[in-house]
Write an enzyme that holds these catalytic residues in place. Structure first.
Site, short mmCIF file in Angstrom:
data_model
loop_
_atom_site.label_atom_id
_atom_site.label_comp_id
_atom_site.label_asym_id
_atom_site.label_seq_id
_atom_site.Cartn_x
_atom_site.Cartn_y
_atom_site.Cartn_z
CD GLU A 152 -2.61 1.23 2.64
OE1 GLU A 152 -3.65 1.90 2.65
OE2 GLU A 152 -2.23 0.56 3.63
CD GLU A 256 -7.67 1.83 6.18
OE1 GLU A 256 -6.84 1.16 6.79
OE2 GLU A 256 -7.40 2.47 5.14
#
Length: 273
Positions: A152, A256
């Site tokens: 990520e 998120e």
């Protein structure tokens, strides 16, 4: 998108509750799938009691754990991973064995490996070499039961000297792991597409989807700026979902984001538009 597509990240949502009460809160809000960051900040190997309590909370809530971060150091203190730090390789690998045990018990198969910030006094080349080795190790271990490692990029300016900021940065890491460790089953190393982090770094989200569709292993949603729920910032989520649909993405999508107050997921009733 169907309701079953959506996952609640219980490390960032329901923050008003103790960690082990959050799976039940997600279930009460109508969600059967959850994901977590590493549940024990700064602790690579929790006690048996802590591990059991975490897994039991998921079982008691009757929710499926679908995503889990690898150990990332002390995130509340500002750390964003340890796997690229040569001095912490053993610490990381010890934590991988804990993660494998959680996977055996819960069935989770997607694992976010935060890369780690640049370490003073250690060359970037050495850190990248160590990172590739540790990601390959993690990929081998979780590949034994069909797991996927996710890489990520993070928003610059908010995560210290974290070197992965763009989709291209993450893809370069993935390609290096595959090239240098073909025995690691590097095909199970994928790109984690997080709308907040990418948009914060001025990436064109639709172009990223089309350019890297085959490498996207997971999607996380928060608006930008602000990292609150979709609809509070500037991201065009209808266009993003259209791009994901066109690209054939069929995986899960995790919420998120950082709620501005107490977690309230009723906005999902009209999402996507």
């Amino acid at each position: 998108m169907s309701e079953s597509t959506y996952v609640v990240n219980c490390s960032i949502l329901f923050g008003e509750l103790p960690l082990l009460e959050r799976p039940a809160a997600a279930k009460a809000a109508g969600f059967g799938q959850v994901e977590f960051w590493w549940p024990w900040p700064g602790v690579a190997v929790p006690s048996e009691g802590e591990l059991d309590a975490f897994c039991q909370a998921l079982e008691d809530a009757n929710v499926q754990l679908t995503g889990l971060n690898f150990y990332a150091g002390d995130m509340p203190a500002g750390e964003r991973g340890v796997l690229s730090d040569p001095a912490r390789s053993l610490e990381f690998r010890d934590s991988v064995e804990v993660l494998v045990r959680i996977a055996e018990r819960t069935g989770v198969r997607a694992f976010n490996a935060l890369y780690g910030q640049r370490v003073p006094g250690v060359s970037a080349a050495e850190q990248d070499r160590v990172a590739a080795q540790n990601i390959a190790y993690a990929a081998r271990r979780v590949g034994e039961f069909g797991g996927t490692v996710l890489i990520e990029p993070l928003a610059r300016g908010l995560n210290g000297t974290y070197p992965l900021e763009t989709a291209a940065d993450a893809i370069a890491v993935i390609e290096r792991v595959r090239a240098e460790s073909p025995e690691s089953n590097g095909e199970n190393v994928k790109f984690l597409f997080d709308s907040f982090h990418l948009a914060s770094n001025a990436e064109d989200l639709e172009k990223v989807v089309h350019a890297h569709a085959a490498e996207i292993g997971h999607v996380q949603l928060a608006d930008a700026p602000g990292r609150d729920r979709p609809g509070t910032g500037d991201i065009d989520f209808a266009a993003l979902f259209a791009a994901l649909d066109t690209a054939g993405y069929q995986g899960r999508i995790a919420l998120e984001y950082k709620p501005s107050g107490t977690t309230d997921l009723t906005w999902m009733e009209n999402f996507p538009a």
